[in-house]
Design an enzyme around this catalytic site. Sequence first.
Site, PDB file in Angstrom:
ATOM      1  N   LYS A  57      45.770  44.662  37.559  1.00 56.98           N
ATOM      2  CA  LYS A  57      45.720  43.138  38.134  1.00 56.98           C
ATOM      3  C   LYS A  57      46.932  42.845  38.919  1.00 56.98           C
ATOM      4  O   LYS A  57      46.670  42.017  39.808  1.00 56.98           O
ATOM      5  CB  LYS A  57      46.158  42.339  36.747  1.00 56.98           C
ATOM      6  CG  LYS A  57      45.024  42.236  35.606  1.00 56.98           C
ATOM      7  CD  LYS A  57      43.962  41.305  36.056  1.00 56.98           C
ATOM      8  CE  LYS A  57      42.644  41.006  35.020  1.00 56.98           C
ATOM      9  NZ  LYS A  57      42.992  39.918  34.250  1.00 56.98           N
ATOM     10  N   ASP A 101      45.746  36.060  29.582  1.00 61.20           N
ATOM     11  CA  ASP A 101      45.523  36.577  28.206  1.00 61.20           C
ATOM     12  C   ASP A 101      46.456  37.938  28.457  1.00 61.20           C
ATOM     13  O   ASP A 101      46.212  38.652  27.374  1.00 61.20           O
ATOM     14  CB  ASP A 101      44.418  36.875  27.685  1.00 61.20           C
ATOM     15  CG  ASP A 101      43.303  37.292  28.859  1.00 61.20           C
ATOM     16  OD1 ASP A 101      44.008  38.090  29.790  1.00 61.20           O
ATOM     17  OD2 ASP A 101      42.077  37.055  28.660  1.00 61.20           O
TER      18      ASP A 101
END
Length: 347
Positions: A57, A101
Amino acid sequence: MLAPGVEPAVLPREFHATLPGYRPTPLTPLPGVAAGLGVAQVWVKDESERLGLPAFKVLGASWAVNRALSARAGHPGPARSLDELRRRTAGTATTLVTATDGNHGRALARMARLLGVRARVHLPGGLDPAVADAVAGEGGEVVPTDLVYDDVVRHAAESVRGDDVLVQDTSWPGYEDVPGWVVDGYGTLFAEVDEHLGAAPDLVVVPTGVGSLLQAALQHHRSRPPAVLAVEPVGADCVGRSLAAGRPVTVDTSAPTIMAGLNCGTVSATAWPVVAQRLDAAVAVTDDQARAAMSELRAAGVPLGPCGAAALAGLRVLAADPRATVRPGAAAVVVLVGTDGPPAGPG
């Protein structure tokens, strides 16, 4: 020749190479899996350690921060290096804001720390406390909620004020630029795969949440397209259901899954047109299937978490489906995108 005041294009990988600890992540062969499935090669792109964080990410978060903060500072193009971006942001009161999340928020907090700015990270309910701890460990302010992921995204966006900069990895009408930059940043991963293999694979298997990494895979391979398979958790299969319906469909993601980073109920508005036009297939996997794949990969020396292991689980579901429209042949080269390592922050 460039027009006056227009900077040369800067590739995400050029910028990523200036971040502390950059190196291409491993592409590990899985000969036993390949033999069992009757294909030539299966490789897993191991993103369990990327720039000191346990997931891919940071590639998207860092590039989107570069683009967003450079534009905010009045520069016509992104910074070529982390040091240049630091100079552009010096003395600002910026706060980077997102919903997450897990690993996107941790990556954003890491970028904020590297740049000397603040980060505020909104979390959905039901997450392992290690997720909040990981974000806080990077210096980010944690905002816990009892909301599901789609709702906490709206909550974070509505909280933006003053010097806040929203850096979200999913899009909606009117908010497309930043998520597009996130997707561009993920292109570094696929460029590394091509460099290692020397050619495009025949099948790429992508664990999928809102679809940003999936979009990156489809965009990267547009000139030499392999087949691309999306893998989602059962109960959060918004891409698969949207493909079946021929339009974006939101699914209820209130049921927990160990693949928490994939537990997303709505396809990104930016990703959907690309996915609808070009994705070859989507499958859904259970928690038990993800656990089995995780154990198999760990035995092969690849320490992925449940989201990353979902790629192997999805490949096995595809291979066992007699109705599958995607069927890699005996000469096929398959790449599994192993998106993340074990939790502290699954996705």
